[in-house]
Design a protein around this motif. Sequence first.
Motif, PDB file in Angstrom:
ATOM      1  N   ASN A  24       0.791  -1.230   0.000  1.00  0.00           N
ATOM      2  CA  ASN A  24       0.000   0.000   0.000  1.00  0.00           C
ATOM      3  C   ASN A  24       0.825   1.283   0.000  1.00  0.00           C
ATOM      4  OD1 ASN A  24      -2.331  -1.681   0.259  1.00  0.00           O
ATOM      5  ND2 ASN A  24      -2.003  -1.739   2.472  1.00  0.00           N
ATOM      6  N   THR A  25       2.077   1.168  -0.365  1.00  0.00           N
ATOM      7  CA  THR A  25       2.924   2.356  -0.454  1.00  0.00           C
ATOM      8  C   THR A  25       3.964   2.144  -1.536  1.00  0.00           C
ATOM      9  OG1 THR A  25       4.195   3.969   0.837  1.00  0.00           O
ATOM     10  CG2 THR A  25       4.644   1.642   1.266  1.00  0.00           C
ATOM     11  N   VAL A  26       4.790   3.143  -1.753  1.00  0.00           N
ATOM     12  CA  VAL A  26       5.809   3.096  -2.806  1.00  0.00           C
ATOM     13  C   VAL A  26       7.157   3.398  -2.184  1.00  0.00           C
ATOM     14  CG1 VAL A  26       6.597   4.109  -4.983  1.00  0.00           C
ATOM     15  CG2 VAL A  26       4.145   3.815  -4.561  1.00  0.00           C
ATOM     16  N   THR A  27       8.080   2.458  -2.298  1.00  0.00           N
ATOM     17  CA  THR A  27       9.416   2.684  -1.763  1.00  0.00           C
ATOM     18  C   THR A  27      10.165   3.658  -2.673  1.00  0.00           C
ATOM     19  OG1 THR A  27      10.431   0.851  -2.988  1.00  0.00           O
ATOM     20  CG2 THR A  27       9.446   0.340  -0.836  1.00  0.00           C
ATOM     21  N   LEU A  28      11.273   4.150  -2.178  1.00  0.00           N
ATOM     22  CA  LEU A  28      11.997   5.167  -2.934  1.00  0.00           C
ATOM     23  C   LEU A  28      12.571   4.612  -4.241  1.00  0.00           C
ATOM     24  CD1 LEU A  28      12.337   8.135  -2.535  1.00  0.00           C
ATOM     25  CD2 LEU A  28      14.451   7.724  -1.287  1.00  0.00           C
ATOM     26  N   ILE A  29      13.019   3.362  -4.244  1.00  0.00           N
ATOM     27  CA  ILE A  29      13.532   2.831  -5.521  1.00  0.00           C
ATOM     28  C   ILE A  29      12.389   2.550  -6.489  1.00  0.00           C
ATOM     29  CG2 ILE A  29      15.747   1.929  -4.724  1.00  0.00           C
ATOM     30  CD1 ILE A  29      14.452  -0.864  -4.667  1.00  0.00           C
ATOM     31  N   GLU A  30      11.208   2.239  -5.963  1.00  0.00           N
ATOM     32  CA  GLU A  30      10.056   2.077  -6.852  1.00  0.00           C
ATOM     33  C   GLU A  30       9.663   3.413  -7.464  1.00  0.00           C
ATOM     34  OE1 GLU A  30       7.618  -1.698  -4.941  1.00  0.00           O
ATOM     35  OE2 GLU A  30       7.437   0.278  -3.986  1.00  0.00           O
TER      36      GLU A  30
END
Length: 344
Positions: free
Chosen positions: A53-59
């Motif tokens: 439910n979130t977006v990591t920095l590399i994504e």
Amino acid sequence: MFKTPLTRRQRQGAATLLLAPALLLASCTASAHGTDLKNADGTVNVRYEGAANTVTLIELAAGLGYLDGIKLEWVGNNSSGPLSIQNTATGETDIGGAFAGAVVKLQEAGSPVTAVASYYGSNDDYFVGFYAAKDGGIKEARDLIGKTVAVNTLGAHSEAVIHTYLKAQGLSPDEIDQVQLVVLPPTDTEQAVRTHQVDVGALSGAAQVHAVKQGDLREVFRDTEVFDNFNGGEYVLRDDFIAEYPEAAHALATGTAKAANWASSHSREEVLRKLTDIIESRDRGEDVEALQYFNGYGVGKNAPISDEDFSRWSEWLKSTGIVDGEITPSEYYTNEFNDLASEG
């Protein structure tokens, strides 16, 4: 040219001998995977763990087109930083991220990994806060003696912050030992505090914003009260990956920095729109409604790593037995692959 910090490796010679079977298996696993990472189109396959439910920095970096020559391969989700970088060290993934103290612990055990870019931090918008129920009577450090504190994992950011905060507030080692840490997923922490299953809970990000909006929790303290704004954790790569794929290491580190800058320099509406697009396009059955509580990554401009990112935890590292004496921070990281790091 990147060089493995040999002084660290030499210092851990005895530990490496003790861990030899596990490290040999990890090395073989990593090397075997390493020969398979180059795709037919010349891109490098990079396995990583995400978060639901979130977006990591590399994504985000990939979604913005900042990972030139990289093809990210999601292998699952993981909310534990120490486990994330352990999986990288053993070759289950190619990049992992964790709190700086956990990076030190892994490297001190002899694992051949190096930190290459900061990926989360704490500032006015994004920080780790420690919350108690308003009707629970906990308002200051001494109120925590004999109480339970929920953290998402042991040996990570929240544990080190709690220890450092309590010591700074004048508690003795015996009093600090009486503060009991309980492992709970962030999704369960809010309710556990509210129903007094635990006395205090560490919360950050969306879980924190949601909990605070309900109005019945009191902030006892936050990590920025202890250290002001700071970068808290780093992405790490295996040393053999860096040696074999230096261009990929460069793309990952610099792409992370560019993504951090993009997120902090664009409006909340623009950022949420991009994060929503990324989540919806990957089709993992996630809830984009959770993004309404997104409050950033907390990373400083250009995502550099500094000696202070490690030295601020030195007392905690010594008190827990992770290190015996003073550390040499520069042995744990490199900014060589982050083109923006030198810009400050």
